[in-house]
Design a protein around this motif. Structure first.
Motif, PDB file in Angstrom:
ATOM      1  N   SER A 125       0.837  -1.212   0.000  1.00 32.88           N
ATOM      2  CA  SER A 125       0.000   0.000   0.000  1.00 32.88           C
ATOM      3  C   SER A 125       0.862   1.248   0.000  1.00 32.88           C
ATOM      4  N   LEU A 126       1.928   1.186   0.786  1.00 24.42           N
ATOM      5  CA  LEU A 126       2.816   2.339   0.898  1.00 24.42           C
ATOM      6  C   LEU A 126       3.412   2.705  -0.460  1.00 24.42           C
ATOM      7  N   LEU A 127       3.846   1.691  -1.211  1.00 21.07           N
ATOM      8  CA  LEU A 127       4.487   1.974  -2.502  1.00 21.07           C
ATOM      9  C   LEU A 127       3.520   2.708  -3.433  1.00 21.07           C
ATOM     10  N   VAL A 128       2.250   2.307  -3.404  1.00 17.23           N
ATOM     11  CA  VAL A 128       1.260   2.961  -4.268  1.00 17.23           C
ATOM     12  C   VAL A 128       1.095   4.425  -3.854  1.00 17.23           C
ATOM     13  N   VAL A 129       0.922   4.651  -2.559  1.00 19.95           N
ATOM     14  CA  VAL A 129       0.736   6.029  -2.094  1.00 19.95           C
ATOM     15  C   VAL A 129       1.991   6.861  -2.351  1.00 19.95           C
ATOM     16  N   PHE A 130       3.123   6.249  -2.126  1.00 18.15           N
ATOM     17  CA  PHE A 130       4.398   6.928  -2.359  1.00 18.15           C
ATOM     18  C   PHE A 130       4.514   7.357  -3.825  1.00 18.15           C
ATOM     19  N   ALA A 131       4.262   6.422  -4.746  1.00 22.94           N
ATOM     20  CA  ALA A 131       4.390   6.740  -6.168  1.00 22.94           C
ATOM     21  C   ALA A 131       3.342   7.771  -6.584  1.00 22.94           C
ATOM     22  N   PHE A 132       2.182   7.708  -5.936  1.00 23.96           N
ATOM     23  CA  PHE A 132       1.109   8.665  -6.243  1.00 23.96           C
ATOM     24  C   PHE A 132       1.481  10.074  -5.771  1.00 23.96           C
ATOM     25  N   LEU A 133       1.912  10.184  -4.516  1.00 26.09           N
ATOM     26  CA  LEU A 133       2.270  11.504  -3.991  1.00 26.09           C
ATOM     27  C   LEU A 133       3.504  12.056  -4.691  1.00 26.09           C
ATOM     28  N   ALA A 134       4.464  11.180  -4.981  1.00 30.16           N
ATOM     29  CA  ALA A 134       5.658  11.632  -5.709  1.00 30.16           C
ATOM     30  C   ALA A 134       5.242  12.209  -7.053  1.00 30.16           C
ATOM     31  N   SER A 135       4.260  11.575  -7.699  1.00 24.15           N
ATOM     32  CA  SER A 135       3.875  12.057  -9.029  1.00 24.15           C
ATOM     33  C   SER A 135       3.285  13.462  -8.940  1.00 24.15           C
ATOM     34  N   ILE A 136       2.577  13.768  -7.850  1.00 22.60           N
ATOM     35  CA  ILE A 136       2.008  15.124  -7.733  1.00 22.60           C
ATOM     36  C   ILE A 136       3.134  16.146  -7.524  1.00 22.60           C
ATOM     37  N   SER A 137       4.056  15.833  -6.627  1.00 18.35           N
ATOM     38  CA  SER A 137       5.147  16.786  -6.390  1.00 18.35           C
ATOM     39  C   SER A 137       6.051  16.920  -7.609  1.00 18.35           C
ATOM     40  N   LEU A 138       6.289  15.804  -8.288  1.00 25.92           N
ATOM     41  CA  LEU A 138       7.109  15.872  -9.500  1.00 25.92           C
ATOM     42  C   LEU A 138       6.374  16.644 -10.588  1.00 25.92           C
TER      43      LEU A 138
ATOM     44  N   ILE B 275       8.612   1.562 -10.063  1.00 23.11           N
ATOM     45  CA  ILE B 275       7.376   0.918 -10.518  1.00 23.11           C
ATOM     46  C   ILE B 275       7.663  -0.235 -11.485  1.00 23.11           C
ATOM     47  N   MET B 276       8.452   0.054 -12.527  1.00 19.72           N
ATOM     48  CA  MET B 276       8.632  -0.989 -13.550  1.00 19.72           C
ATOM     49  C   MET B 276       9.364  -2.196 -12.990  1.00 19.72           C
TER      50      MET B 276
ATOM     51  N   VAL C  94      -8.635  10.618  -8.374  1.00 26.50           N
ATOM     52  CA  VAL C  94      -8.968   9.247  -7.979  1.00 26.50           C
ATOM     53  C   VAL C  94      -8.516   8.268  -9.059  1.00 26.50           C
ATOM     54  N   MET C  95      -8.800   8.615 -10.310  1.00 26.75           N
ATOM     55  CA  MET C  95      -8.409   7.719 -11.393  1.00 26.75           C
ATOM     56  C   MET C  95      -6.887   7.608 -11.499  1.00 26.75           C
ATOM     57  N   HIS C  96      -6.206   8.687 -11.189  1.00 20.04           N
ATOM     58  CA  HIS C  96      -4.744   8.625 -11.220  1.00 20.04           C
ATOM     59  C   HIS C  96      -4.242   7.657 -10.146  1.00 20.04           C
ATOM     60  N   TYR C  97      -4.903   7.680  -8.988  1.00 15.32           N
ATOM     61  CA  TYR C  97      -4.540   6.717  -7.941  1.00 15.32           C
ATOM     62  C   TYR C  97      -4.799   5.283  -8.435  1.00 15.32           C
ATOM     63  N   VAL C  98      -5.954   5.101  -9.076  1.00 17.89           N
ATOM     64  CA  VAL C  98      -6.278   3.772  -9.614  1.00 17.89           C
ATOM     65  C   VAL C  98      -5.204   3.344 -10.624  1.00 17.89           C
ATOM     66  N   ASP C  99      -4.770   4.312 -11.421  1.00 21.42           N
ATOM     67  CA  ASP C  99      -3.746   4.018 -12.434  1.00 21.42           C
ATOM     68  C   ASP C  99      -2.452   3.544 -11.775  1.00 21.42           C
ATOM     69  N   VAL C 100      -2.005   4.270 -10.758  1.00 22.04           N
ATOM     70  CA  VAL C 100      -0.758   3.888 -10.079  1.00 22.04           C
ATOM     71  C   VAL C 100      -0.936   2.526  -9.400  1.00 22.04           C
ATOM     72  N   PHE C 101      -2.107   2.333  -8.805  1.00 25.23           N
ATOM     73  CA  PHE C 101      -2.462   1.056  -8.173  1.00 25.23           C
ATOM     74  C   PHE C 101      -2.359  -0.084  -9.193  1.00 25.23           C
ATOM     75  N   TRP C 102      -2.892   0.186 -10.361  1.00 24.62           N
ATOM     76  CA  TRP C 102      -2.932  -0.805 -11.448  1.00 24.62           C
ATOM     77  C   TRP C 102      -1.532  -1.102 -11.988  1.00 24.62           C
ATOM     78  N   LEU C 103      -0.648  -0.116 -11.899  1.00 22.78           N
ATOM     79  CA  LEU C 103       0.726  -0.335 -12.352  1.00 22.78           C
ATOM     80  C   LEU C 103       1.471  -1.253 -11.390  1.00 22.78           C
ATOM     81  N   ILE C 104       1.189  -1.111 -10.084  1.00 22.18           N
ATOM     82  CA  ILE C 104       2.032  -1.754  -9.081  1.00 22.18           C
ATOM     83  C   ILE C 104       1.443  -3.062  -8.567  1.00 22.18           C
ATOM     84  N   ARG C 105       0.178  -3.039  -8.216  1.00 22.33           N
ATOM     85  CA  ARG C 105      -0.346  -4.120  -7.389  1.00 22.33           C
ATOM     86  C   ARG C 105      -0.575  -5.462  -8.060  1.00 22.33           C
TER      87      ARG C 105
END
Lengths: 391, 461
Positions: free
Chosen positions: A42-55, A190-191, A325-336
């Motif tokens: 879960s952490l990795l998804v949130v991390f990649a999501f929040l990083a994407s906003i700051s980046l 992610i990859m 929300v969809m962006h979170y789903v996208d990151v979730f879909w990439l990782i999980r």
């Protein structure tokens, strides 16, 4: 020269006090009670999501400096605070690195030795180099963010044009540095969760989502602040419209990149590549994949196309929240899918991570926001930015 | 040689004006229309003669190809796609700057585009003509080239809809249609200026017919501006789609060096890069020749140099990512293809590509280079060369050593290949010179819109 409008400060809301931030972090960490497996995934998804906003914020600020836009000046400070949150995301990287053995197969020597491909990749995919790279990315991004922010704040004091020049000079090479570091960060974080799979477009895919996320975040923030009585008459419907156009444009750009990746892999039909999409079509992951097709493209594409929708704050707010929300789903879909084959599961730790770590991100943002003027008060282009109109 | 135009006060927040000198609405029309109304200069005849000669070479080469067959080209197995496809992609790429300038820069409110959009759009249309030629003559029996189109026929014979080559027909066809429309619609107000100023009966009739009864009424302008915005919105996805589909020709295959997911955006960036390279190549001399320094200012040229720097760096990014992933994939064929590109028999083509596309454009980081006419012109030629070689590297080096070492071969173009490429420049320049002679090369009506007089407060805000 006209002076900037007044009343451009807010007090820190209750949830942005240091105690509240600590509480958010505690909620985030409480995910550990569901087991370290759930927690790190879960952490990795949130991390990649929040990083994407700051980046996204970092590149948003740099691009607008380089091309010298006027409309964006009124939202620049908001983007700068999101950009400065990269320092918080860097702290969040520490627990991610602690979960390295859980998250990344290539970090297990016994798995690597039995696998020719992973053995071949070991000079790149190994624990010290991986941690070193991540540290390097964050140092570079933080340095860029801090340098840009410092000039912006100094400009609040002296209004000197020299700061504009300096920010342009930092941003131009900054964009080049950013392009490479962001790409390799996407490869790494992610990859490499699925270490056999590779796609050259992956860095751009992460960028597309990230630039969408920053514009959606800015739209949400300005509409929220206006409802609280700030920024009225400063960030107008004209700026909403431009943010809406960017959201729309990057909905399409994301789709273009996602489609290019999917289509080429599907068409060539090489097993070592198609496996990635195969996993995302198995069991309930199929519904997540379809949710992205419709929720990340079809619905927002039609919903945000018309001028009316982008200029209506309620609709724009709904659209922007939806896209986040969809962006979170996208990151979730990439990782999980790598961790739960055949079954897409939102686990309890996802809730605690989103509320806790995501909440802390928002709280830190408001904490910063209360300390500085909401707009770059003495930027010479501010008056023109406030008066900006779409034709 | 420095730029001759005056140096108005500018700093980080007040960019230089887009039109220099003491121009007003009247003088803009005069200056632009005069170019079409002057007695044809001798230099134009000389240039046109050369272009026509090259066009003749093209016709001769195509005729020879039809009479003798594809054997006159250097194609072999496994390199069944040689110069024809390289040239096709090269010209389609050049065609991208026009629509980028007219559509995307329009949507981004980049008003500096007004001085350069007309010739960039013209270049687009002519480059598409050159591009369209090559697949047509590559099909072997070119009198059956219409089979490319899905035309109902008594043999119930259809092209393969699953083939990217057919998507190309649609993508390039759409692009050509929309580009011509965009170009023509934007030209209407200026054509009517020429009509109104015409002295001879012939000019009156011809410009009259082509200006479609434009009278410049408020209603005309209202409809025109809406049409322009809608065309811009429609053309924007086309900028991305055309070269993405061209990249599918390669990337949908399973050939290492062709099949990689970054191809669509990478091709688009390269196309814009090459398009701006060609715009700069054409505009730098034309600007001096027709004394257009007031309209195509230092700021315009600098902006174009910056776009070349940005897109050239994107192309460099793609080269790097491709190379890294070729290694990271752990796939020996991928890896070999890239090592072979850089160090195999075609190493020279690869390094010409890298030098011209990635390294030399980095000189545009320096303002001195961005404001030096000769320097930027030379660098723009480098861009053209580099982008031609990029397509050569992609097409030829990926094919010449495939999975079976037994079928490896080396491709050398024949003199017919060479002369066909040279001839295609003849077609391009013939059309371009005709354009310069008969059509207003600057969108005068749009340039008026960026004059200070056109602002609601007369520029005194």
């Amino acid at each position: 020269m006209r002076t900037a409008p007044v009343g451009l400060r807010i007090g820190a809301p209750a949830f942005a006090k240091p105690g509240a931030i600590a509480a958010f972090i505690a909620v985030g960490c409480s995910g550990m009670i569901f087991g370290s497996g759930q927690f790190f995934e879960s952490l990795l998804v949130v991390f990649a999501f929040l990083a994407s906003i700051s980046l996204g914020a970092l590149i948003f600020v740099m691009i607008n400096h380089v091309v010298g836009t006027t409309w964006s000046i009124v939202v620049r400070r908001l983007a700068e605070h999101l950009m400065m949150n990269i320092v918080y995301v860097a702290v969040l990287a520490v627990p991610v690195m602690c979960g390295i053995h859980h998250l990344y197969d290539w970090s297990h020597p016994e798995l690597v030795t039995g696998d020719a491909v992973l053995t071949f990749k070991a000079p790149y995919l190994n624990v010290p180099f991986f941690i070193g790279r991540t540290a390097f990315y964050f140092i570079v991004w933080s340095a860029l963010a801090i340098a840009l922010f410092r000039h912006s704040i100094k400009q609040d004091g002296d209004g000197s044009i020299g700061h504009v020049e300096s920010m342009v000079k930092i941003s131009a090479p900054g964009i080049a540095i950013y392009a490479l570091t962001q790409t390799f960060a996407a490869f790494d974080w992610i990859m490499s969760v699925e270490p056999h799979w590779y796609s050259t477009i992956f860095g751009i895919y992460y960028f597309a989502g990230s630039f969408l996320a920053i514009n959606a975040s800015l739209a949400v923030i300005v509409i929220y602040l206006r409802s609280r009585g700030s920024l009225n008459g400063t960030v107008t419907v004209e700026h909403d419209h431009d943010l809406g156009k960017y959201i729309f444009a990057f909905v399409v750009f994301w789709t273009y990149i996602a489609f290019s990746q999917y289509m080429l892999i599907w068409y060539a039909n090489i097993p070592e590549e198609t496996v990635w999409f195969r996993v995302r079509w198995d069991g309930s992951w199929k519904w997540v994949s379809l949710a992205l097709v419709f929720g990340h493209f079809v619905i927002p594409f039609f919903a945000l196309m018309s001028r009316y929708m982008k200029r209506n704050p309620r609709v724009l707010l709904a659209g922007a929240v939806w896209m986040l929300v969809m962006h979170y789903v996208d990151v979730f879909w990439l990782i999980r899918p790598a961790f739960s084959h055949g079954a897409a599961r939102l686990v309890a730790a996802d809730m605690t991570s989103v509320i806790g770590f995501g909440g802390a991100y928002v709280a830190l943002f408001f904490h910063r926001l209360a300390r500085y003027p909401l707009v770059p008060e003495k930027d010479p282009r501010l008056a023109a930015s406030v008066a900006f109109e779409n034709h | 040689m420095g730029l001759t135009a005056g140096h108005p006060v500018e700093d980080a927040v007040t960019p230089a004006p887009l039109v220099l000198g003491s121009n007003d609405f009247g003088s803009v029309t005069d200056r632009v229309c005069e170019i079409n109304e002057w007695k044809t200069p001798r230099a134009w005849y000389v240039a046109f003669g050369i272009a026509l000669t090259l066009l003749g070479v093209l016709l001769a080469m195509v005729s020879y190809l039809v009479l003798a067959g594809l054997g006159v080209w250097g194609l072999n197995m496994p390199i069944a796609w040689g110069f024809a496809i390289v040239n096709f992609v090269f010209w389609v790429g050049i065609a991208h700057a026009g629509t980028l300038i007219s559509a995307i820069l329009f949507l981004f409110r980049q008003h500096w585009r007004t001085s350069i959009n007309r010739w960039a759009e013209a270049m687009t249309v002519f480059a598409v003509c050159c591009a369209g030629l090559f697949p047509g003559i590559h099909v072997g029996r070119m009198w059956l080239a219409y089979w490319l189109f899905p035309i109902p026929n008594q043999m119930k014979m259809w092209p393969n809809f699953r083939s990217p080559l057919l998507w190309d027909v649609f993508a390039v066809g759409t692009y050509a249609t929309v580009s011509v429309m965009f170009w023509y619609v934007g030209m209407l107000p200026d054509l009517s200026s020429l009509r109104d100023r015409a002295k001879t009966k012939m000019r009156k009739i011809l410009y009259g017919v082509f200006s479609l009864g434009w009278r410049g009424s408020a209603r005309h302008w209202h409809v025109y501006e809406r049409a322009y915005l809608i065309l811009a919105a429609l053309a924007t996805p086309l900028v991305l789609s055309v070269h993405s589909v061209v990249s599918f020709d390669f990337a949908t295959s399973v050939i290492p060096g062709w099949h990689t997911t970054i191809f669509p955006p990478y091709f688009v960036a390269g196309a814009i890069f090459s398009g701006f390279g060609m715009v700069l190549t054409l505009i730098v001399p034309s600007r001096t020749m027709f004394k257009l320094e007031d309209f195509v200012t230092k700021r315009h040229l600098e902006n174009m140099c910056k776009i070349i720097l940005a897109t050239g760096s994107m192309v460099g990014y793609a080269y790097l990512v491709e190379f890294f992933i070729a290694w990271y994939s752990g796939n020996m064929y991928e890896r070999y293809t890239f090592i072979n590109r850089a160090m195999g028999p075609y190493w020279w083509a690869y390094w010409i590509m890298v030098t011209c596309n990635v390294i030399t454009p980095q000189l545009f980081w320096f303002k001195k280079v961005r404001t030096n006419l000769v320097g930027m012109w030379i660098l723009s030629i480098f861009v053209n060369i580099g982008m031609w070689f990029e397509r050569f590297v992609i097409v030829v080096t990926s094919l010449h050593r495939d999975y079976l070492p037994g079928s490896w071969d080396y491709y050398s173009p024949t003199w017919v290949d060479m002369m066909t490429l040279v001839g295609s420049f003849g077609l391009f320049f013939t059309l371009f010179l005709l354009f310069i002679r008969f059509i207003p090369i600057i969108a005068a009506s749009e340039v008026k819109g960026v004059l200070p007089q056109a602002k609601p407060h007369g520029g005194h805000e």
